[in-house]
Design an enzyme around this catalytic site. Structure first.
Site, PDB file in Angstrom:
ATOM      1  N   GLY A  12    -100.230 -78.815  57.206  1.00 35.50           N
ATOM      2  CA  GLY A  12    -101.589 -79.338  57.115  1.00 35.50           C
ATOM      3  C   GLY A  12    -102.200 -79.236  55.745  1.00 35.50           C
ATOM      4  O   GLY A  12    -102.886 -80.144  55.278  1.00 35.50           O
ATOM      5  N   GLU A  13    -101.954 -78.143  55.032  1.00 38.08           N
ATOM      6  CA  GLU A  13    -102.592 -77.942  53.739  1.00 38.08           C
ATOM      7  C   GLU A  13    -102.194 -79.026  52.744  1.00 38.08           C
ATOM      8  O   GLU A  13    -102.982 -79.443  51.903  1.00 38.08           O
ATOM      9  CB  GLU A  13    -102.240 -76.568  53.190  1.00 38.08           C
ATOM     10  N   THR A  15    -100.816 -82.241  53.461  1.00 37.91           N
ATOM     11  CA  THR A  15    -100.819 -83.677  53.810  1.00 37.91           C
ATOM     12  C   THR A  15    -101.816 -84.108  54.876  1.00 37.91           C
ATOM     13  O   THR A  15    -101.977 -85.305  55.113  1.00 37.91           O
ATOM     14  CB  THR A  15     -99.415 -84.087  54.320  1.00 37.91           C
ATOM     15  N   GLY A  44    -108.662 -72.364  73.043  1.00 39.30           N
ATOM     16  CA  GLY A  44    -108.484 -71.471  74.184  1.00 39.30           C
ATOM     17  C   GLY A  44    -107.108 -71.546  74.780  1.00 39.30           C
ATOM     18  O   GLY A  44    -106.753 -70.765  75.652  1.00 39.30           O
ATOM     19  N   GLU A  78     -91.542 -75.229  64.818  1.00 37.66           N
ATOM     20  CA  GLU A  78     -91.569 -76.616  65.322  1.00 37.66           C
ATOM     21  C   GLU A  78     -90.244 -77.296  65.013  1.00 37.66           C
ATOM     22  O   GLU A  78     -89.641 -77.971  65.856  1.00 37.66           O
ATOM     23  CB  GLU A  78     -92.699 -77.408  64.647  1.00 37.66           C
TER      24      GLU A  78
END
Length: 960
Positions: A12-13, A15, A44, A78
């Site tokens: 995430g950082e 792209t 949650g 992942e």
């Protein structure tokens, strides 16, 4: 519907707000639902569990590697799961290298190696991560910096296209309930040609209930992934009347541009918006059930509204609506075959592909009634599902009397949109004219004041009838359209036939005639003569315009007819309103005195006992069509009584001696048939016929070619000349070349004819030339100048040499050279006959070679070499004949091999090798001929050595 079809793994950082965000948006716009952690994971929840489940459920993966990817244990876990699913379940994974070198990922060097350092304390996991990173780089993917010159937008486009093909391949599964759809979709694919950059307007045309919308939806769903924007607009006809075209314009704009805020206030504004905003988008738009040109003009009025590569699909019952486009592709949807119909019915009635054995017979009855119309098949299948056998019997019995309401309602829409004249012609065809030859139907309708040459074409374009040209041209209409027409005639007064405009049921006709009361309703009657019929009732039918007696029915004994007329005196009761009168085997020697025939336009009485038209003289000024063919007693005919005659058919009037032709009385005659009128003392009256277009003078025992046919017709109106079976004609005058408008010339069976003059090559409009069964030895060298020639018949002539100029006949479709015993070869450039469909060389016993150029005949459907005894070899590239359906090699006694390329003939249906004595083997790949239906290998050397592959061809009959 949206599915979790795709999973993105990324850091995430690096792209999330750049490359991945744009990629996610592009996938979403193409209908690919993508799992992206920042939008799909709910607060949650256990992130790890939900992620792992999403990876497990996804069909393919996009792994976006960046410089910091390996620093995230989350991303690396992942990746482990993705590679596990890829290996064990076969899901597809695509690596994307964003601002990182693939070799750094593979070897974990550079920025990737640095990122892995943060995990140095996780010795157990780091080995697995390194293996996963290495395995991922071995997959096919994209290095963003080296793809499309680093243009990210182009790279994203390539990724979306690849993922789309993976999720929805072009040969994707077709719903098993859509019986027959796969073949129709393949046919449509060939017209769509997805991938070409042109803009195409594709019309899907057919009658109501035939499956146009179903086909359009199926092909739309299959190919939509190839487009940047898409919109399927259903029920254009209905929605236009309810909501207006501006709402449909609004739907297209919103769908294609994915902007629900677009609003269209009026049609003019909508048209401008579409023109301006869609020109930059490659679109797929389907417009369903269009019934008016105006709808297309406002929704897709100009191909230039759209970006190259766009496809616009239009379903319609009326081909005329597509006339706004100068270039278009039209696909006629066919009715289901019996096999397809049984399968579709079984799916709806029994939930499987074949009928339950107990209901097999009745299932076939239902399918026969439906006559290939999917709507009827589905409605009846669903209705009968789960019902008892007795209920099936009741339903079938009811259908014989009362048509299926739902089907009629769908079909009625087409009828109600017609103008009054078209409605009348539709009803005439439905009640009487099905299976009539087109020319006969045209005469009937023209006699009644219609304009059928145009009007029948209009009804054909509207999918309400077909003109079947497979053998001649016949009027065809689907059984349910016939039911509709008859229902329209009967529905207002179902139990009062005396109030029906058209009568075709024998019992009802006899009932109405017996009523002997004034009848203002009946316009057309089609009856058969039976004992007890009360013909006097015709006199009360004041508006009867058309009377058809014994048309296409069983012959009636003359004893019966004479009995009826003797006792009923019915010959006095032809109503004077009649415009068209057809009576097969009319029994009397003349027409009744009381029949004034003031309005009669057509009188057709083949096989009659007519000796003379009237007792006394009566001029019929309106009579245009007179057919007295096969009149057994006709001796003379005064044509002065029919001054405006246009068509005179007197074929086989064997006792006819004279035609009394007054000066100028036949100036309007365009058709004359005197075939086998051998008793005529002279035919020189033909000189007076200034407008003659069709002339048949067959079997007249003419001693020479009647040159006045040419010299006296200064207007050159003659289109068709048939002089066949005049065996004593020895030559044709050179003046034949002056008949500049001639389209058809038949000199067949003029057995003493030895040559034709070179002037025949001046007939620039000639399409048909029949010279078969003559003594002709040489053909004019300039035969190739007959640039319009389509049919050339030279069978059973003494021709030795075919002039090479014949190869210039670019429109020739049929070439018949059978039984030309002296013919040894064909012109080497015969392959230049680019339109040739049929080549017949049967019993050309001395033909030794087929030119290799024959393999260039891309349109050839039939090649007949039956009895070519000296033929030893076929061209090696015979498989290039892509359209070939029938190949007959019977008794090619010296033929030793079949070229391997024959296995490429994908359309071949029949292969006949009977009597090819020296043939011992067939190509191994013969099983590739999937369309093959008939193979005859009797009396060959093949015996039991058929290639194993041939047994995989379904439906093949082998004679061995």
């Amino acid at each position: 519907m949206h599915f979790h079809l795709d999973f993105e793994s990324f850091c995430g950082e690096d792209t999330r707000k750049t490359f991945v965000d744009h990629l996610y948006d592009a996938l979403d716009r193409h209908g690919i639902c993508t799992f992206k952690d920042d939008q799909k994971l709910q607060k949650g929840k256990e992130i790890n569990d939900e992620l792992l489940q999403s990876i497990q459920d996804s069909r393919c993966y996009i792994i976006v590697f960046s410089k910091r990817y390996a620093s995230s244990s989350w991303c690396l876990n992942e990746l482990l799961k993705i590679m596990e699913c890829h290996k064990t379940n076969g899901q597809t994974a695509f690596p994307v290298f964003y601002d990182v070198d693939p070799s750094d990922v593979r070897k974990q060097t550079g920025s990737v190696g640095e990122a892995l350092i943060v995990h140095k304390n996780k010795s157990e996991e780091i080995g697995k991560w390194r293996e996963a990173l290495k395995a991922a780089t071995n997959l096919s993917g994209w290095d963003v910096r080296k793809t499309a010159n680093g243009h990210e937008a182009q790279v994203i486009k390539l990724i979306v296209e690849k993922v789309s093909l993976e999720l929805w391949p072009t040969n994707s599964y077709v719903d098993e309930n859509l019986v027959g759809m796969e073949q129709r979709m393949q046919d449509l694919d060939r017209r769509l040609e997805i991938g070409l950059s042109d803009i195409r307007m594709i019309g899907i045309k057919g009658m109501g209930g035939i499956g146009k919308t179903t086909l359009a939806r199926a092909i739309f769903d299959k190919i939509s992934i190839n487009f940047e924007g898409k919109s399927f607009v259903e029920n254009v006809r209905e929605k236009t009347s309810k909501f207006g075209l501006e709402k449909l314009q609004e739907q297209v704009l919103r769908d294609v541009l994915k902007d629900k805020c677009i609003s269209v206030q009026n049609v003019h504004e909508g048209k401008n918006l579409m023109r301006k905003r869609l020109c930059g988008t490659k679109v797929l738009v389907a417009l369903d059930d269009v019934d008016h040109e105006g709808q297309l003009e406002e929704l897709a009025g100009d191909p230039n509204w759209f970006k190259p590569g766009s496809r616009i699909i239009i379903t319609t019952r009326d081909e005329h609506v597509l006339n706004i486009y100068t270039e278009k592709w039209i696909y006629d949807v066919n009715l289901l075959s019996t096999k397809e119909a049984i399968r579709l019915f079984s799916r709806h009635a029994f939930g499987k592909n074949i009928p339950t054995q107990e209901y097999e017979s009745q299932s076939h009855e239902v399918v026969r009634y439906a006559a290939g119309l999917p709507l009827t098949i589905k409605v009846l299948g669903s209705f009968l599902r789960g019902k008892k056998k007795s209920e099936w019997s009741d339903a079938l019995a009811r259908l014989e009397k009362i048509p299926l309401k739902k089907t009629l309602e769908i079909l009625k829409v087409s009828y109600e949109s017609l103008e009054d004249d078209y409605k009348n012609i539709f009803l005439d065809v439905a009640c009487f004219l099905k299976d009539w030859e087109e020319d006969d139907a045209i005469r009937m309708l023209e006699s009644c004041g219609f304009h059928p040459r145009n009007d029948l074409r209009v009804l054909e374009k509207k999918s309400l009838l077909t003109l079947n040209k497979s053998s001649g041209s016949f009027i065809q209409m689907h059984d349910h359209l016939i039911e509709l027409g008859k229902d329209i005639v009967r529905r207002e007064h179902p139990d009062e036939p005396n109030k029906h405009s058209r009568l075709w049921i024998q019992e009802e006709i006899e009932h109405v005639l017996a009523g002997n009361s004034d009848n203002e309703a009946a316009k057309c009657i089609d009856l058969n003569i039976t004992r007890g019929i009360y013909l006097k009732g015709f006199g009360n039918m004041k508006k009867l315009r058309c009377l058809i007696v014994n048309h296409g029915k069983h012959k009636v004994s003359h004893d019966l007819v004479n009995h009826l007329w003797k006792h009923d005196k019915g010959r006095s009761y032809f109503p004077n309103s009649l415009q068209y009168l057809y009576w097969y085997e009319y029994p009397n020697r003349c027409l009744p005195k009381t029949f004034e025939a003031n309005n009669l336009v057509a009188l057709e009485m083949p096989w009659s006992n007519i000796k003379q038209l009237w007792k006394g003289e009566k001029v019929m000024k309106k009579l245009k069509f007179l057919n007295l063919s096969y009149a057994k007693e006709l001796r003379s005919l005064d044509l002065g009584l029919t001054p405006n005659l246009e068509r005179l058919h007197l074929k086989c009037c064997y006792k006819l001696v004279a035609l009394d032709v007054h000066d100028g009385c036949l100036k309007s005659l365009v058709y004359l048939n005197l075939t086998e009128c051998k008793g005529l003392e002279s035919i020189s009256f033909i000189k007076q016929m200034e407008s003659l277009e069709v002339l048949h003078l067959c079997h007249l025992d003419l001693k020479e070619f009647p040159d006045y046919i040419v010299t006296r017709h200064t207007r050159n109106t003659l289109l068709e000349l048939n002089l066949s079976h005049n065996e004593d004609i020895k030559e044709v005058p050179s003046s034949i070349g002056n008949l500049h408008q001639l389209v058809s010339l038949n000199l067949g069976w003029c057995s003493k004819l030895r040559s034709v003059p070179g002037s025949i090559c001046r007939l620039q409009h000639l399409t048909t030339l029949h010279l078969g069964f003559t003594a002709i030895e040489e053909l004019p060298e300039d035969l190739g100048q007959l640039e319009c020639l389509e049919y050339l018949y030279l069978s059973s002539t003494k021709v030795k040499h075919i002039p090479s100029s014949i190869c210039m006949l670019k429109h020739l479709k049929t070439l018949i050279l059978g039984v030309c015993d002296d013919l040894e070869k064909l012109p080497e450039d015969v392959g230049q006959l680019e339109s040739l469909e049929i080549l017949n060389l049967t019993f050309c016993h001395n033909l030794r070679k087929i030119p290799n150029s024959i393999c260039k005949l891309k349109c050839l459907r039939e090649l007949d070499l039956f009895g070519c005894w000296e033929l030893k070899k076929l061209p090696d590239e015979l498989g290039n004949l892509k359209c070939l359906q029938f190949l007959d090699l019977k008794h090619c006694r010296k033929l030793r091999e079949i070229p391997n390329s024959i296995c490429k003939l994908k359309c071949l249906k029949e292969l006949n090798l009977f009597g090819c004595w020296w043939l011992e083997k067939l190509p191994d790949e013969l099983g590739n001929l999937k369309c093959l239906q008939f193979l005859d290998v009797r009396e060959t050397g093949i015996s039991k050595l058929l290639p194993q592959s041939i047994y995989s061809v379904k439906g093949l009959e082998i004679l061995n």
